[in-house]
Design an enzyme around this catalytic site. Sequence first.
Site, PDB file in Angstrom:
ATOM      1  N   GLY A  14       0.832  -1.203   0.000  1.00 55.47           N
ATOM      2  CA  GLY A  14       0.000   0.000   0.000  1.00 55.47           C
ATOM      3  C   GLY A  14       0.864   1.249   0.000  1.00 55.47           C
TER       4      GLY A  14
ATOM      5  N   ASP B 177      -1.919 -16.979  -3.634  1.00 56.61           N
ATOM      6  CA  ASP B 177      -3.112 -17.208  -2.817  1.00 56.61           C
ATOM      7  C   ASP B 177      -4.251 -17.661  -3.719  1.00 56.61           C
ATOM      8  OD1 ASP B 177      -1.695 -16.072  -0.784  1.00 56.61           O
ATOM      9  OD2 ASP B 177      -2.773 -14.162  -0.769  1.00 56.61           O
TER      10      ASP B 177
ATOM     11  N   LYS C 165      19.362 -13.704  -0.654  1.00 57.84           N
ATOM     12  CA  LYS C 165      18.783 -14.764  -1.489  1.00 57.84           C
ATOM     13  C   LYS C 165      17.737 -14.245  -2.477  1.00 57.84           C
ATOM     14  CE  LYS C 165      21.006 -18.264   0.044  1.00 57.84           C
ATOM     15  NZ  LYS C 165      22.003 -18.837  -0.890  1.00 57.84           N
TER      16      LYS C 165
ATOM     17  N   LYS D 139      14.665  -0.639   0.136  1.00 55.56           N
ATOM     18  CA  LYS D 139      15.245  -1.124   1.390  1.00 55.56           C
ATOM     19  C   LYS D 139      14.517  -0.526   2.604  1.00 55.56           C
ATOM     20  CE  LYS D 139      19.149   2.136   1.272  1.00 55.56           C
ATOM     21  NZ  LYS D 139      18.516   3.292   1.797  1.00 55.56           N
TER      22      LYS D 139
ATOM     23  N   CYS E 150     -14.219  10.555  18.732  1.00 57.09           N
ATOM     24  CA  CYS E 150     -15.415   9.724  18.592  1.00 57.09           C
ATOM     25  C   CYS E 150     -15.786   9.106  19.943  1.00 57.09           C
ATOM     26  CB  CYS E 150     -15.217   8.693  17.499  1.00 57.09           C
ATOM     27  SG  CYS E 150     -16.793   8.208  16.770  1.00 57.09           S
ATOM     28  N   LEU E 151     -15.452   7.854  20.207  1.00 52.95           N
ATOM     29  CA  LEU E 151     -15.725   7.285  21.524  1.00 52.95           C
ATOM     30  C   LEU E 151     -15.025   8.124  22.606  1.00 52.95           C
ATOM     31  CD1 LEU E 151     -17.057   4.536  22.721  1.00 52.95           C
ATOM     32  CD2 LEU E 151     -14.707   4.085  23.320  1.00 52.95           C
TER      33      LEU E 151
ATOM     34  N   GLN F 139     -17.282  10.731  23.677  1.00 58.11           N
ATOM     35  CA  GLN F 139     -18.390  10.180  24.478  1.00 58.11           C
ATOM     36  C   GLN F 139     -17.916   9.895  25.907  1.00 58.11           C
ATOM     37  OE1 GLN F 139     -19.721   6.836  22.069  1.00 58.11           O
ATOM     38  NE2 GLN F 139     -20.397   8.151  20.411  1.00 58.11           N
TER      39      GLN F 139
ATOM     40  N   ARG G 247     -22.633   5.324  15.857  1.00 57.99           N
ATOM     41  CA  ARG G 247     -24.090   5.221  15.985  1.00 57.99           C
ATOM     42  C   ARG G 247     -24.629   6.144  17.068  1.00 57.99           C
ATOM     43  NH1 ARG G 247     -22.801  -0.070  15.309  1.00 57.99           N
ATOM     44  NH2 ARG G 247     -23.483  -0.823  13.273  1.00 57.99           N
TER      45      ARG G 247
ATOM     46  N   HIS H 110     -13.908  11.833  13.024  1.00 58.14           N
ATOM     47  CA  HIS H 110     -12.549  11.277  12.963  1.00 58.14           C
ATOM     48  C   HIS H 110     -11.616  12.201  12.181  1.00 58.14           C
ATOM     49  CE1 HIS H 110     -13.265   7.272  14.691  1.00 58.14           C
ATOM     50  NE2 HIS H 110     -14.490   7.438  14.228  1.00 58.14           N
TER      51      HIS H 110
ATOM     52  N   GLU I 170      -8.511  12.297  12.183  1.00 58.95           N
ATOM     53  CA  GLU I 170      -7.259  11.641  11.760  1.00 58.95           C
ATOM     54  C   GLU I 170      -7.279  11.200  10.294  1.00 58.95           C
ATOM     55  OE1 GLU I 170      -9.530  10.380  13.765  1.00 58.95           O
ATOM     56  OE2 GLU I 170      -9.721   8.210  13.622  1.00 58.95           O
TER      57      GLU I 170
HETATM   58  N1  GLN Z   1     -19.148   3.096  19.607  1.00 58.13           N
HETATM   59  C1  GLN Z   1     -19.388   4.479  19.456  1.00 58.13           C
HETATM   60  C2  GLN Z   1     -20.572   4.745  18.549  1.00 58.13           C
HETATM   61  O1  GLN Z   1     -20.974   3.910  17.800  1.00 58.13           O
HETATM   62  C3  GLN Z   1     -18.158   5.208  18.964  1.00 58.13           C
HETATM   63  C4  GLN Z   1     -17.725   4.790  17.600  1.00 58.13           C
HETATM   64  C5  GLN Z   1     -16.337   5.255  17.243  1.00 58.13           C
HETATM   65  O2  GLN Z   1     -15.558   5.613  18.108  1.00 58.13           O
HETATM   66  N2  GLN Z   1     -15.977   5.200  15.977  1.00 58.13           N
HETATM   67  O3  GLN Z   1     -21.109   5.828  18.578  1.00 58.13           O
END
Ligand code: GLN
Length: 550
Positions: free
Chosen positions: A19, A150, A189, A241, A384-385, A388, A465, A510, A512
């Site tokens: 990738g 594969d 090799k 490398k 995200c989480l 929360q 969610r 997110h 990132e």
């Molecule tokens: N589990 C949480 C939700 O569904 C957070 C999801 C997450 O961090 N991507 O809202």
Amino acid sequence: MSIKYIFVTGGVVSSLGKGLTAASIGQLLEARGLKIAMLKLDPYLNVDPGTMNPFQHGEVYVTDDGAETDLDLGHYYRYTNSPLSRASNSTSGQIYESVIKKERKGEYLGKTVQVIPHVTDEIKSRILACGHQEEGIQVVLVEIGGTVGDIESLPFLEAIRQFRYERPKDCINIHLTYVPYLKAAGEVKTKPTQHSVQVLRGIGISPDLILCRCEEALSDELKAKISLFCNVPQDAVMDEKDVEHSVYEVPLDLHRQGLDETICKMLDLKSAKPDLTKWEKMLHSVLNPKGKVVVGIVGKYMDHQDAYKSIFEALHHAAVANGVALEIRKFESDRIVENGSVEALIGGCDGYLVPGGFGERGWEGKVLTAKYCRENKIPYFGICLGMQVLIVEFARHILGLENAHSTEVDRNTSYPVISMITEQKQIQNLGGTMRLGAYPCDLKKGTRAYEAYGKNLISERHRHRYEFNNEYKEAFEEKGMVFSGKLNKGQLCEISELKSHPWMVGVQFHPEFKSKPLAPHPLFLNFINALKILPKKQLEKVAPTSQGDK
Ligand code: GLN
């Protein structure tokens, strides 16, 4: 001019960095002024990696259009500006799903549905679609997941063979192999490479270029040997490398060996010499940091090096742009427990990041991390989480809502401060499935978030969610929580931050996924900058020699 296609296959072993190699090639071609698109073909049968355990498959990368995709698309995003969407990743699962759907609709007109031609036609149509997702695409880079040999990747390789047969002038195949050094024999090799090329040729594909992953650069003699045995000109055998310091060295190493020049010659692509000065400058900063910041990441899959790939990368981009080195300390959240001292378990970092996650395991350890950061005024970045968790911790300990929780973990909590949108009475019937992909967000002036982004309207990608429950909004605000980002034309809280804290920010999206080495994400930049300039309180605690050295 017709679109050109570059197929990247891998041989000998997996995890060679296909990738990253494909992304580096993409970057070099873009630097030559070519417009490219990238496609990852994954031979597994899952329709997408969204349902896979991060231990199995690492991070799920989300695109603007809400596709849950392979983490290699993250490499493509970081190295190139190619369009990334649903059209950039196909799995065997998706391909078989659409073939079977067509069969059920009777679209094959009574024919026997077979791998050749029906599955291979579907694969070929996706390769073509990737090149037509935007105007003006000149080169499509197609990376085939897995290793040649594969069973599962055979239909993909057969499709490529046909594709090449139909467009002999417009395609090349780059084969990435492994050339090991055997310590006991004191020798490098080439046999595994010869064998994997033989397998490829048995399928009807001859590589045009061979890239050899190796520990040290290969001698001309070894390259000549690979060239002769594998039927590839010697100047088309190059080494890749192990990098010394950073994966961002790869494109420059490949360019030095003339890879982009050779590809353009083979495909008869007219292009300019690449300008790589910005990339070189960035790499110079990677190699010459002044000072260091230490970030503790508290997550659930810390042993898996790819589970939080984009987060590690985004932190690195921000550190480089801030001119500092980055040390990441990894903590498994389910090992952080109430009766142990949190300080003893995780203390000593300049700041903490709690990434996204699903399910109950590790929740309480993350809540303890947020509490530790809030009480000790240590920077906390919740993604995200992680946002929360910040909300639940604040509800429990500042608002006094005992056992407040997310309904993801405790369906019957008396205080559902985080809940599914369908459970929030005032906005029923909006659907309760995963919120995926890009959503616009309005920022509030005078907040940390606004300071970071420097604008009113942003767009970020979601994958969750559960949401902040607006029934509790006023109570939170009264105690000093600022909801600095709100869904544009909606009510959902997307960013929360603490007023009386040096840097405590949670985001429901997110960020990132949208950080590049040449364009670090504003929130990560702001977070690392805070770590750089805030007094290093916690470091002083663990390093007595620095005491008094204020
Ligand atoms: N589990 C949480 C939700 O569904 C957070 C999801 C997450 O961090 N991507 O809202």
